[in-house]
Enzyme design. Structure first.
Site, PDB file in Angstrom:
ATOM      1  N   ALA A  11       0.843  -1.206   0.000  1.00  9.00           N
ATOM      2  CA  ALA A  11       0.000   0.000   0.000  1.00  9.00           C
ATOM      3  C   ALA A  11       0.874   1.250   0.000  1.00  9.00           C
ATOM      4  CB  ALA A  11      -0.944  -0.013   1.206  1.00  9.00           C
ATOM      5  N   GLY A  12       1.981   1.177  -0.735  1.00  9.37           N
ATOM      6  CA  GLY A  12       2.858   2.340  -0.884  1.00  9.37           C
ATOM      7  C   GLY A  12       2.239   3.330  -1.858  1.00  9.37           C
ATOM      8  N   VAL A  14       2.207   3.613  -5.189  1.00 14.75           N
ATOM      9  CA  VAL A  14       1.465   3.097  -6.346  1.00 14.75           C
ATOM     10  C   VAL A  14       0.219   2.315  -5.913  1.00 14.75           C
ATOM     11  CG1 VAL A  14       1.591   1.519  -8.325  1.00 14.75           C
ATOM     12  CG2 VAL A  14       3.506   3.055  -7.839  1.00 14.75           C
ATOM     13  N   ARG A  84      15.445   0.626  -5.136  1.00 14.04           N
ATOM     14  CA  ARG A  84      16.901   0.414  -5.160  1.00 14.04           C
ATOM     15  C   ARG A  84      17.576   1.434  -4.245  1.00 14.04           C
ATOM     16  NH1 ARG A  84      20.223  -0.057 -10.789  1.00 14.04           N
ATOM     17  NH2 ARG A  84      22.310  -0.158  -9.947  1.00 14.04           N
ATOM     18  N   VAL A 120       2.818  -5.681 -10.549  1.00 13.47           N
ATOM     19  CA  VAL A 120       3.271  -4.295 -10.748  1.00 13.47           C
ATOM     20  C   VAL A 120       4.724  -4.086 -10.296  1.00 13.47           C
ATOM     21  CG1 VAL A 120       2.768  -1.858 -10.202  1.00 13.47           C
ATOM     22  CG2 VAL A 120       0.882  -3.480 -10.411  1.00 13.47           C
ATOM     23  N   ASN A 122       8.655  -4.067  -9.700  1.00 14.62           N
ATOM     24  CA  ASN A 122       9.768  -4.085 -10.661  1.00 14.62           C
ATOM     25  C   ASN A 122      10.923  -4.978 -10.210  1.00 14.62           C
ATOM     26  OD1 ASN A 122       9.146  -2.528 -12.966  1.00 14.62           O
ATOM     27  ND2 ASN A 122       9.145  -0.689 -11.692  1.00 14.62           N
ATOM     28  N   ARG A 153       2.137   7.249 -21.323  1.00 18.59           N
ATOM     29  CA  ARG A 153       3.257   8.201 -21.389  1.00 18.59           C
ATOM     30  C   ARG A 153       3.570   8.563 -22.843  1.00 18.59           C
ATOM     31  NH1 ARG A 153       6.706   5.628 -16.278  1.00 18.59           N
ATOM     32  NH2 ARG A 153       5.655   6.945 -14.732  1.00 18.59           N
ATOM     33  N   HIS A 177       9.412  -3.580 -19.772  1.00 18.95           N
ATOM     34  CA  HIS A 177       9.027  -2.347 -19.067  1.00 18.95           C
ATOM     35  C   HIS A 177      10.309  -1.699 -18.521  1.00 18.95           C
ATOM     36  CE1 HIS A 177       6.527   0.365 -16.800  1.00 18.95           C
ATOM     37  NE2 HIS A 177       6.906  -0.086 -15.639  1.00 18.95           N
TER      38      HIS A 177
END
Ligand code: APR
Length: 314
Positions: A11-12, A14, A84, A120, A122, A153, A177
């Site tokens: 629930a960050g 995004v 990261r 979702v 990465n 985008r 992606h």
């Protein structure tokens, strides 16, 4: 889908934005948030639940205190992961997030065994592949969110060049992606007018570069990655599945001979409906695009090879 219940694990920025967007669209009956960090799911669930007072339709928003509370969902969105940090290599990050994904996915299998998973976290295509292998589910039930965002985008960059056609522009990005993604602005239309009739070669090149750097541009300004675009793109996919709308959206899916590849995930246009990925659409790719697709797939295969080297699937 009877329950229209969506679980969001992580629930960050995004995950919470996806929940908020879905609530404001009135797409679901119920959204349950889970996060490993104490208080995060609870606090965001309360905030979003209060926002629903002004939504077009009611949505029940709750926080799960344990993974077991994310149960009987029609769709589970997985955004859990860590960003990261300074001394982490790409390989370190990949293995850390892969371990998170493994434990989260095992919970989904236990508590929402009939769900469709929207992945979702990465690196997106590699994590989506990991979920396929961990679950062993029919490949139609696992779909990675990539092209939905990258395509939006690209449409934005086309609009910036033309100054018209917002919301009327195609959004077609295939491949991985990441840095080798393949925006295809030449293939889309603005209104019903082919982009090729409206843009110069130089403009196309610029659109492609800016689309590929779309995420980095936001980081440059904010110091953190975007979440409105990703959140809305997730909601678009969730809506297509819950409404069985058979929408054509570019997504990261497991290829089984399509585009000449097997046992690898990559972004291609698919039909999303109540069964998840209902069809993988085969486009005829120009020779140059085929070469780019090969490079892109190889970069995903490198990530998968890292998982294999580290005995991830044992
Ligand atoms: N279970 C549940 N939640 C977890 C777990 C876990 N095992 N591990 C980490 N999390 C949570 C973190 O506590 C954090 O709140 O995942 C959340 C991730 O949120 P952010 O750090 O805010 O990252 P965000 O910007 O939302 O991106 C999430 O989506 O686009 C991708 O690259 C992005 O992988 C990243 C993911």
């Amino acid at each position: 889908m009877t329950n229209r219940k969506v679980g969001i694990i992580g629930a960050g920025a995004v995950g919470a934005t996806a929940a908020y967007t879905l609530a404001m669209m009135g797409t679901c009956n119920e959204i349950v948030l889970f996060d490993i960090a104490e208080g995060v799911a609870e606090g965001k669930a309360i905030d979003i639940a209060q926002a629903t007072h002004y939504a077009p339709q009611p949505t029940i928003i709750t926080a799960a205190t344990t993974p077991a509370d994310v149960k009987d969902c029609d769709i589970v969105v997985i955004t859990a992961g860590v960003p990261r940090k300074g001394d982490m290599t790409r390989e370190d990050l990949l293995m850390i997030n892969a371990k998170i994904i493994k434990s989260v996915t095992q919970d989904v299998m236990k508590y929402s065994p009939n769900a469709i998973i929207v992945s979702v976290s990465n690196p997106l295509d590699v994590m989506t592949y990991a979920i396929h292998k961990i679950t062993g589910w029919d490949s139609s039930r696992i779909v990675g969110m990539a092209g939905a965002l990258d395509g939006s985008r690209m449409a934005y960059q086309i609009y910036k060049k033309l100054g018209y056609g917002a919301g009327q522009t195609g959004a077609l990005v295939i491949g991985d992606h990441g840095q080798n993604m393949i925006p295809l602005p030449h293939n889309v239309h603005i209104g019903d007018v082919p982009a090729a009739d409206l843009l110069t070669d130089e403009e196309f090149q610029d659109i492609i570069e800016r689309t590929k750097n779309g995420g980095a541009e936001i980081v440059k300004h904010l110091g953190t990655s975007g979440y409105y675009g990703p959140g809305r793109a997730i909601a678009h996919m969730v809506e297509a599945i819950l409404n069985d709308s058979k929408s054509v959206i570019s997504c990261s899916v497991l290829l089984n001979g399509e585009y000449g590849y097997s046992n690898v995930t990559a972004g291609v246009p698919v039909v999303l409906g109540k069964n998840g990925v209902e069809e993988i659409l085969q486009m005829t790719l120009a020779t140059k695009t085929r070469e780019k697709f090969k490079t892109s797939v190889e970069s995903i295969q490198e990530g998968i090879a890292i998982l294999e080297k580290n005995d991830f699937f044992q």
